[in-house]
Scaffold this active site. Structure first.
Site, PDB file in Angstrom:
ATOM      1  N   TYR A 143      -1.892  -1.469  10.427  1.00  0.00           N
ATOM      2  CA  TYR A 143      -1.959  -1.519   8.964  1.00  0.00           C
ATOM      3  C   TYR A 143      -0.678  -1.004   8.307  1.00  0.00           C
ATOM      4  O   TYR A 143      -0.041  -1.707   7.511  1.00  0.00           O
ATOM      5  CB  TYR A 143      -3.170  -0.733   8.452  1.00  0.00           C
ATOM      6  CG  TYR A 143      -3.372  -0.887   6.965  1.00  0.00           C
ATOM      7  CD1 TYR A 143      -3.916  -2.056   6.450  1.00  0.00           C
ATOM      8  CD2 TYR A 143      -2.989   0.112   6.075  1.00  0.00           C
ATOM      9  CE1 TYR A 143      -4.081  -2.223   5.084  1.00  0.00           C
ATOM     10  CE2 TYR A 143      -3.154  -0.046   4.713  1.00  0.00           C
ATOM     11  CZ  TYR A 143      -3.697  -1.211   4.219  1.00  0.00           C
ATOM     12  OH  TYR A 143      -3.854  -1.382   2.861  1.00  0.00           O
ATOM     13  N   SER A 159       0.865  -1.177   0.000  1.00  0.00           N
ATOM     14  CA  SER A 159       0.000   0.000   0.000  1.00  0.00           C
ATOM     15  C   SER A 159       0.896   1.220   0.000  1.00  0.00           C
ATOM     16  O   SER A 159       2.083   1.144   0.368  1.00  0.00           O
ATOM     17  CB  SER A 159      -0.905   0.002   1.237  1.00  0.00           C
ATOM     18  OG  SER A 159      -1.517   1.265   1.424  1.00  0.00           O
TER      19      SER A 159
END
Length: 317
Positions: free
Chosen positions: A176, A164
């Site tokens: 995350y 990401s």
């Protein structure tokens, strides 16, 4: 002088364009294993590669999701149930893949399975909240990869890890961004180690996209659940106004998110079909023109920009 520089840059991109247009042969004989095909990028990629002629081996979390995927694809695509947090499940899936690919080996491993919640300011979270994401997004990827590497090496194939832009710039608290930074590091070391075997490793770095995993409702509910479990002292330090502003920022982020999931799956397809795939693919206008340049800026400048654009806790006002 400037004319020569422009010419050299233009020549570089022309040569790169030519190299990246060269496609591997016999796609119909190549097996690709994809994790996380229940929805989002994985589901679209499985259908896309099936149409391209690959022999797709798709993992889902439940039989119902697997059945829906099989109904949308050709008879070439086959499914298996996989929980990437469970060693027994990974071992069983690895044996299943071995039985399907035989002596051909595994051309492509796409580590797509992932989760994004709980995400909130770090102080609101527990160790278990961090571990929940890391077990799926990082440790699950590592264990799946280690189990299947002998098959990928046999085929001199590809490993594709879905990271990401949050693996370049830490945009939020929780596990995350940590997991995506870990994916970047794991991919770098893996790429260098496996280059001698003819195996190529690529990382996909999407910006903000709307998927089943990442929706405003999912994030908002998770944030409220975390907030309700925060101790009174921390709640007092941050204040209700911070919570409202934080939720509004999340909502605005999702309003700006792209719905064009195919721009991500097209990059993954390129890593599996091109003779010379890239090491990294930053996907989305926000990733290419904001977050990627931001990741190369001085830390003090990045911190200042993040500070000015973030809500303030009550005790900081």
């Amino acid at each position: 002088m400037w004319l020569y520089l422009v010419g050299l840059v233009g020549l570089y991109y022309l040569l790169r364009w030519y190299r990246e247009r060269q496609v591997v042969s016999n796609l119909q004989d190549k097996y690709v294993f994809i994790t996380g095909c229940s929805s989002g990028f994985g589901n679209l990629l499985a259908r896309q590669l099936d149409q391209r002629g690959f022999r797709v081996l798709a993992s889902c979390r439940s039989e119902l999701q697997a059945e829906r995927l099989r109904d949308q694809t050709s008879g070439r695509l086959e499914t298996v149930i996989l929980d990437v947090t469970q060693t027994e499940s990974i071992t069983a899936a690895t044996q299943w893949v071995k039985e399907h690919v035989g002596n051909r080996g595994l051309w492509g491993l796409v580590n797509n399975a992932g989760i994004s919640v709980p995400t909130a300011p770090n102080e609101w979270l527990t160790k278990q909240d961090f571990a929940k994401i890391l077990n799926v997004n990082l440790l699950g990827v590592i264990e799946v990869t280690l189990n299947l590497l002998p098959l990928v090496r046999k085929a001199k194939g590809r490993v594709v890890n879905i990271s990401s832009i949050a693996g370049r710039v830490s945009l939020c608290g929780g596990g995350y961004s940590i997991s995506k930074y870990g994916i970047e590091a794991f991919s770098d070391s893996l790429r260098r180690e496996l280059s001698s075997f003819g195996v190529k490793v690529s990382v996909i770095e999407p910006g903000f996209f709307k998927t089943g995993m990442t929706s405003n409702d999912t994030f908002s509910r998770s944030i409220l659940e975390v907030w309700n479990q925060v101790c009174p002292e921390v709640k007092k330090a941050y204040g209700e106004e911070f919570l409202v502003s934080y939720l509004k920022d999340v909502e605005m982020s999702f309003k700006r998110s792209s719905t064009s999931l195919s721009s991500v799956t097209d990059c993954i397809e390129h890593t599996l079909t091109a003779c010379h795939p890239r090491s990294r693919y930053s996907v989305g206008w926000d990733a290419k023109f904001f977050f990627l340049p931001l990741s190369y800026m001085p830390t003090v400048l990045v911190d200042t920009m993040m500070y000015l654009s973030s809500p303030r806790p009550a005790k900081a006002l």
